[in-house]
Design a protein around this motif. Structure first.
Motif, mmCIF file in Angstrom:
data_model
loop_
_atom_site.group_PDB
_atom_site.id
_atom_site.type_symbol
_atom_site.label_atom_id
_atom_site.label_comp_id
_atom_site.label_asym_id
_atom_site.label_seq_id
_atom_site.Cartn_x
_atom_site.Cartn_y
_atom_site.Cartn_z
ATOM 1 N N UNK A 147 0.827 -1.212 0.000
ATOM 2 C CA UNK A 147 0.000 0.000 0.000
ATOM 3 C C UNK A 147 0.862 1.262 0.000
ATOM 4 N N UNK A 148 1.972 1.192 0.718
ATOM 5 C CA UNK A 148 2.882 2.346 0.732
ATOM 6 C C UNK A 148 3.426 2.645 -0.659
ATOM 7 N N UNK A 149 3.832 1.596 -1.383
ATOM 8 C CA UNK A 149 4.386 1.807 -2.719
ATOM 9 C C UNK A 149 3.332 2.295 -3.703
ATOM 10 N N UNK A 150 2.086 1.855 -3.543
ATOM 11 C CA UNK A 150 1.020 2.339 -4.422
ATOM 12 C C UNK A 150 0.849 3.842 -4.280
ATOM 13 N N UNK A 151 0.855 4.335 -3.055
ATOM 14 C CA UNK A 151 0.692 5.783 -2.838
ATOM 15 C C UNK A 151 1.936 6.563 -3.265
ATOM 16 N N UNK A 152 3.117 6.059 -2.953
ATOM 17 C CA UNK A 152 4.331 6.795 -3.316
ATOM 18 C C UNK A 152 4.532 6.849 -4.834
ATOM 19 N N UNK A 153 4.109 5.805 -5.550
ATOM 20 C CA UNK A 153 4.184 5.846 -7.021
ATOM 21 C C UNK A 153 3.259 6.928 -7.567
ATOM 22 N N UNK A 154 2.054 7.031 -7.016
ATOM 23 C CA UNK A 154 1.138 8.100 -7.448
ATOM 24 C C UNK A 154 1.686 9.484 -7.115
ATOM 25 N N UNK A 155 2.325 9.609 -5.954
ATOM 26 C CA UNK A 155 2.926 10.899 -5.592
ATOM 27 C C UNK A 155 4.038 11.266 -6.568
ATOM 28 N N UNK A 156 4.876 10.314 -6.938
ATOM 29 C CA UNK A 156 5.968 10.592 -7.885
ATOM 30 C C UNK A 156 5.425 10.979 -9.257
ATOM 31 N N UNK A 157 4.391 10.288 -9.730
ATOM 32 C CA UNK A 157 3.809 10.628 -11.029
ATOM 33 C C UNK A 157 3.157 12.006 -10.997
ATOM 34 N N UNK A 158 2.496 12.341 -9.888
ATOM 35 C CA UNK A 158 1.910 13.674 -9.766
ATOM 36 C C UNK A 158 2.993 14.745 -9.704
ATOM 37 N N UNK A 159 4.110 14.440 -9.052
ATOM 38 C CA UNK A 159 5.226 15.391 -9.004
ATOM 39 C C UNK A 159 5.795 15.641 -10.395
ATOM 40 N N UNK A 160 5.908 14.604 -11.208
ATOM 41 C CA UNK A 160 6.391 14.775 -12.582
ATOM 42 C C UNK A 160 5.428 15.640 -13.392
ATOM 43 N N UNK A 161 4.116 15.431 -13.206
ATOM 44 C CA UNK A 161 3.151 16.257 -13.927
ATOM 45 C C UNK A 161 3.236 17.716 -13.487
ATOM 46 N N UNK A 162 3.374 17.942 -12.198
ATOM 47 C CA UNK A 162 3.466 19.320 -11.702
ATOM 48 C C UNK A 162 4.749 19.982 -12.173
ATOM 49 N N UNK A 163 5.847 19.247 -12.255
ATOM 50 C CA UNK A 163 7.098 19.814 -12.768
ATOM 51 C C UNK A 163 6.942 20.244 -14.225
ATOM 52 N N UNK A 164 6.257 19.419 -15.028
ATOM 53 C CA UNK A 164 6.019 19.795 -16.423
ATOM 54 C C UNK A 164 5.150 21.041 -16.517
ATOM 55 N N UNK A 165 4.114 21.131 -15.692
ATOM 56 C CA UNK A 165 3.254 22.310 -15.708
ATOM 57 C C UNK A 165 4.001 23.563 -15.271
ATOM 58 N N UNK A 166 4.802 23.449 -14.240
ATOM 59 C CA UNK A 166 5.568 24.610 -13.754
ATOM 60 C C UNK A 166 6.604 25.054 -14.767
ATOM 61 N N UNK A 167 7.230 24.121 -15.459
ATOM 62 C CA UNK A 167 8.194 24.504 -16.487
ATOM 63 C C UNK A 167 7.509 25.244 -17.632
ATOM 64 N N UNK A 168 6.340 24.755 -18.051
ATOM 65 C CA UNK A 168 5.599 25.434 -19.108
ATOM 66 C C UNK A 168 5.186 26.833 -18.676
ATOM 67 N N UNK A 169 4.709 26.963 -17.445
ATOM 68 C CA UNK A 169 4.298 28.273 -16.938
ATOM 69 C C UNK A 169 5.472 29.236 -16.850
ATOM 70 N N UNK A 170 6.628 28.758 -16.372
ATOM 71 C CA UNK A 170 7.794 29.629 -16.233
ATOM 72 C C UNK A 170 8.274 30.129 -17.591
ATOM 73 N N UNK A 171 8.336 29.236 -18.571
ATOM 74 C CA UNK A 171 8.763 29.661 -19.917
ATOM 75 C C UNK A 171 7.759 30.626 -20.540
ATOM 76 N N UNK A 172 6.464 30.354 -20.339
ATOM 77 C CA UNK A 172 5.448 31.242 -20.902
ATOM 78 C C UNK A 172 5.493 32.608 -20.232
ATOM 79 N N UNK A 173 5.684 32.625 -18.930
ATOM 80 C CA UNK A 173 5.744 33.905 -18.217
ATOM 81 C C UNK A 173 6.942 34.722 -18.668
ATOM 82 N N UNK A 174 8.089 34.065 -18.838
ATOM 83 C CA UNK A 174 9.284 34.774 -19.295
ATOM 84 C C UNK A 174 9.087 35.310 -20.713
ATOM 85 N N UNK A 175 8.446 34.512 -21.571
ATOM 86 C CA UNK A 175 8.204 34.948 -22.944
ATOM 87 C C UNK A 175 7.218 36.103 -22.990
ATOM 88 N N UNK A 176 6.148 36.050 -22.173
ATOM 89 C CA UNK A 176 5.169 37.128 -22.157
ATOM 90 C C UNK A 176 5.769 38.418 -21.609
#
Length: 375
Positions: A220-249
């Motif tokens: 059960x611990x690994x099931x939750x930690x895998x979901x946390x890692x995948x969510x962290x990867x998604x948030x990193x992609x979103x933050x990178x897109x936002x940072x580049x867009x903000x700098x460009x704007x």
């Protein structure tokens, strides 16, 4: 002749010799400069006091702490020592498996197998009381969730966070709470498992139950930690897109302002700023609040204005992404072995598979904890 020579030597030297002996005005100025400066001597306790500050540049050729300081700080941590013992265990297990496969009576293979077993028991011993740390993290996550819920209820004003990242942050908080609960149960069950391994619990049926429930809690611990890692990867992609867009704007708006100033006509943005509406215009044209990018851990205390700010934010995001990838690979390797223990899958419980998956997990854990260690 000698008397005459001595008398001649006692006479005043000629003007050319006097000019060569007497200091020049530049030399007199340098003499006064050096005479006014106190000579710096090392402190008396610089060599005798071992706690005196030593310049790491002369020791390691670097401006920061060297590998020795990093290793000491790494092994001081409970997790760092645990990951090191895990790596040692699976390396010795692989070596013992290969040696005993060729020669079952090998003394070296027998000693390596004993090292494998003793290292496993030591790792369980290190987890004594670790559930209290999970309890502390759980309390902090619950408080953070309450604060975030109050901020969502209260009026946000001009700078409202992005809806996708806000919902992702709330979901990540709930997921981390569930993960800490599972880890708390697992670490508490590991104490009972340690007591069974060293012989404090002698009932065979009870020991099998403890091992099974420990494996279920670990799964059960690994099931939750895998979901946390995948969510962290998604948030990193979103933050990178936002940072580049903000700098460009921001760069595009700066070019528009410069073009308006060059033409001698005030730009619409400058007129809005003069009316007190410039801040609202900036927040509405951007993809979200500047603080929302930084609140996610981008490492910047201001907005993305320059290329240096963008590089710093991308560096922090890349570091978090690498840590999430290492944690995801380690958890996937561990969950296969744990699933094999729970469901009695022979292909996943084979010694070769267990040793290979354990080595992958231990290597990723050591690298992740080493990178996260602060000296």
């Amino acid at each position: 002749a000698l008397e005459g020579w001595g008398e001649h030597a006692r006479r005043d030297p000629p003007d050319s010799a006097r000019r060569s002996v007497l200091p020049s005005p530049r030399g007199r100025r340098l003499g006064r400069c050096f005479a006014s400066r106190p000579r710096a001597y090392p402190a008396d306790n610089a060599l005798s006091d071992p706690s005196a500050e030593v310049n790491n540049t002369s020791l390691s050729g670097m401006g920061g702490p060297d590998a020795l300081d990093h290793s000491v700080a790494f092994l001081k941590q409970r997790d760092g020592l645990d990951k090191t013992l895990k790596l040692m265990r699976y390396v010795s297990s692989i070596a013992a498996y290969n040696i005993l496969a060729d020669d079952p009576s090998s003394v070296t293979g027998t000693k390596l197998r004993k090292l494998d077993k003793s290292t496993g028991i030591t790792r369980k011993y290190l987890k004594l009381g670790k559930f209290l740390g999970n309890l502390k993290e759980l309390r902090a996550l619950l408080r953070a969730g309450e604060i975030a819920s109050r901020q969502r209820i209260a009026p946000a004003g001009n700078r409202t966070p992005d809806a996708a990242l806000a919902s992702a942050a709330a979901f990540a908080n709930r997921l981390n709470i569930a993960s800490q609960l599972a880890q708390l149960v697992y670490n508490f069950a590991e104490q009972l498992n340690w007591a069974a391994k060293i012989g404090l619990i002698r009932d065979a049926r009870r020991r099998r139950k403890i091992e099974r429930w420990t494996s279920v809690a670990e799964l059960a611990t690994y099931v939750f930690t895998i979901n946390v890692s995948m969510l962290t990867l998604w948030r990193c992609a979103q933050r990178e897109t936002r940072a580049r867009r903000e700098y460009r704007d921001r760069g595009r708006r700066k070019k528009d302002d410069d073009a308006g100033d060059t033409a001698g006509v005030p730009s619409p943005l400058r007129l809005l700023r003069g009316l007190g509406l410039g801040a609202r215009h900036d927040s509405e044209t951007s993809t979200g609040s500047d603080a929302s990018v930084n609140d996610d851990g981008s490492g910047c205390d201001g907005t993305i204005r320059t290329e240096r700010d963008l590089a710093r934010a991308l560096e922090v995001i890349a570091r978090e992404r690498t840590s999430a990838v290492l944690a995801l690979v380690a958890d996937c390797a561990d969950v296969l072995v744990c699933f094999g223990d729970v469901r009695d899958v022979r292909a996943l419980t084979a010694p070769g598979t267990v040793n290979a998956m354990g080595l992958v997990s231990a290597s990723c854990g050591v690298v992740d904890k080493w990178r996260a260690t602060k000296v």
